[in-house]
Design an enzyme around this catalytic site. Structure first.
Site, PDB file in Angstrom:
ATOM      1  N   ASP A   1       0.825  -1.208   0.000  1.00 41.39           N
ATOM      2  CA  ASP A   1       0.000   0.000   0.000  1.00 41.39           C
ATOM      3  C   ASP A   1       0.858   1.257   0.000  1.00 41.39           C
ATOM      4  O   ASP A   1       2.052   1.219   0.316  1.00 41.39           O
ATOM      5  CB  ASP A   1      -0.944   0.010   1.206  1.00 41.39           C
ATOM      6  CG  ASP A   1      -0.195  -0.010   2.538  1.00 41.39           C
ATOM      7  OD1 ASP A   1       0.784  -0.768   2.664  1.00 41.39           O
ATOM      8  OD2 ASP A   1      -0.588   0.724   3.459  1.00 41.39           O
TER       9      ASP A   1
ATOM     10  N   GLU B   1       0.303  -1.282   5.611  1.00 41.43           N
ATOM     11  CA  GLU B   1       1.345  -0.814   6.521  1.00 41.43           C
ATOM     12  C   GLU B   1       1.086   0.612   6.964  1.00 41.43           C
ATOM     13  O   GLU B   1       1.329   0.977   8.113  1.00 41.43           O
ATOM     14  CB  GLU B   1       2.708  -0.915   5.821  1.00 41.43           C
ATOM     15  CG  GLU B   1       3.902  -0.689   6.742  1.00 41.43           C
ATOM     16  CD  GLU B   1       4.389   0.757   6.778  1.00 41.43           C
ATOM     17  OE1 GLU B   1       5.312   1.044   7.566  1.00 41.43           O
ATOM     18  OE2 GLU B   1       3.845   1.599   6.044  1.00 41.43           O
TER      19      GLU B   1
END
Length: 487
Positions: free
Chosen positions: A80, A147
């Protein structure tokens, strides 16, 4: 494929994989497309590919000939990326790929974050998995999700899934730095409702805009003294309330918990009888703020404009409590490490302030490499907001990563760096959240290290990746893989 200039950069294997990845929308919490992209990539290479129950993707590749006796290496990066854009940029992160361009030694994006954090790490691993000429031990590629907004991918990775002995986390942002530790974090979220009052006669409505701040990473950049749009906005509102009875209709400041707020917007009401003196005093305060931040925030804009007078404003008592609490709430560095020079130990970012339609929401991200200090600051914030009647939720708690200066893989990297660059690397802990601390809970025997290419302005539209550094970093990675210790 887009971005032909970027694809022509050296090393082409790395930049082409980065361009492929950046064509896939990959916001945190919405990684379905990039998860499928990565699974398709692994299967196309006929490599063992699996997705765990939370969405992490694991791809395994056997050792090249002659390195079968070496320890298996986990190469890890997160899928991400932080989505931030300039207010005047039209862009849909859910549907569009990142638009990149070259600016001297830098790769940038057009008005948005670039995704080099952590896309260059992901691209590195992809290029190595695809190569039939790079020498390496057995590799276990771990691509984690989410994350940036909770580390739920790392938290959800079960014990026993990974087989590797050494973890190379490719998520550090200075190419001369070898990371051996990081901060943990916790989200502090304060909420409450409030009554709204009707706006009477003889009032003037205004909009206040704070914009043009640098923003940046709320961990790595927290010690730079950059402006926080939420704190600056509250300073303006507090002053107007104290001196002229300013009333707040709504506030919308900041966005992501891990980004220093760059913008804030408010709608307010002032008695017409005070209009001229309010505007004068406001202008005086703006000049003072701009003078304070002249060196660090040269593009700061603070704009006051008359607007349609809103029909309702906050309850007077709640407004007074809110502005005082936001003034009192700690933002920035709380404590420097007494053990590691120039390392921030504990900090807080007042990331989000939303006041509208009878509801208040304040979001903070508190970080620390010391668990007790993290708890101390989180409790200080909780107490501040509870004093004005807020419900305060502490969530998303994740641990730091304690340095191990006797790590065998650390010695490999230090020796390799010195041999390649004829200088010592900077071995350091960082004030950011890396997944190593979380992964280490279920894999306590795994030897972990973190490094990466130089990336500036992460978590902001000024994010940029150094082209020359990417070459240096790529060579470093290849040399490390040749010299992984034997089993």
């Amino acid at each position: 494929m887009t971005n032909p200039e970027v694809r022509a950069l050296e090393p082409k294997a790395l930049w082409n994989k980065f361009a492929d990845l950046n064509a896939v929308p990959r916001p945190s919490k919405k990684e379905e497309r990039v998860i499928q992209f990565m699974k398709d990539f692994g299967k196309k290479l006929n490599l063992e590919t699996l997705e765990d129950e939370v969405g992490n993707v694991i791809i395994r590749k056997p050792a090249t000939q002659g390195l079968e006796d070496r320890k298996m290496v986990v190469m890890q990066s997160h899928l991400d990326m932080v989505h931030q854009k300039n207010s005047d940029t039209t862009f849909d992160f859910d549907t569009q790929g990142i638009e990149m361009y070259i600016d001297g030694d830098w790769v940038r994006a057009n008005g948005t974050t670039l995704g080099a954090d952590n896309g260059l790490g992901v691209a590195t691993i992809m290029a190595i998995l695809e190569s039939d000429s790079i020498v390496h031990p057995a590799i276990e590629a771990l691509f984690t999700i989410d994350e940036e907004t909770g580390m739920t991918g790392a938290m959800g990775l079960k014990e026993g899934v990974l087989k590797g002995d050494i973890l190379l986390n490719l998520d550090t942002e200075e190419d001369d730095e070898i990371g051996v530790g990081c901060a943990g974090g916790i989200d502090v979220t304060a909420t409450r409702s409030y009554a709204e009052e009707a706006v009477g006669e003889g009032k003037t409505g205004y909009s206040i805009t704070v914009r043009g701040l640098n923003g940046g990473h709320s961990g790595m950049d927290i010690d730079k003294g950059l402006g926080n749009a939420n704190k600056l906005m509250n300073r303006l509102l507090y002053n107007g309330f104290e001196n002229f009875g300013l009333r707040i209709a709504q506030i919308d400041g900041g966005s992501l918990r891990n980004a220093i707020p760059r913008e804030s917007f408010a709608t307010i009401v002032v008695d017409k009888v005070h209009q001229e003196s309010f505007e004068f005093e406001f202008g005086t305060l703006v000049k003072a703020i701009k003078n304070e931040y002249a060196t660090l925030e040269s593009d700061l804009e603070i704009i006051l404009e008359e607007t349609k007078t809103p029909e309702k404003v906050m309850d007077l008592g709640v407004q007074e409590g809110l502005t005082k609490a936001l003034y009192a709430a700690h933002n920035g560095v709380y404590r420097m490490s007494p053990d590691i020079e120039n390392l921030v130990e504990t900090s807080n970012n007042i990331a989000r302030v939303l006041v509208q339609n009878g509801a208040i929401k304040i979001g903070c991200l508190t970080r620390s490499s010391v668990e007790s200090s993290k708890t101390d600051l989180a409790n200080a914030l909780r107490a501040t907001f509870e004093l004005i009647g807020c419900e305060v939720d502490l969530s998303g708690d994740y641990p730091g990563w304690a340095p191990n200066m006797k790590s065998p893989i650390l010695q490999v990297l230090v020796d390799k760096y010195k041999n390649i660059n004829n200088t010592e690397p900077h071995v350091a802990a960082c004030h950011a959240g890396l997944e190593c601390g979380i992964l280490g809970q279920n894999y306590p025997e795994m030897d972990m290290i973190s490094f990466g290419p130089t990336i500036k302005g992460a978590h902001s539209p000024d994010e940029r990746a150094s082209i020359s550094s990417a070459k240096k970093y790529w060579n470093f990675v290849l040399e490390i893989l040749k010299d992984i210790p034997a089993k």
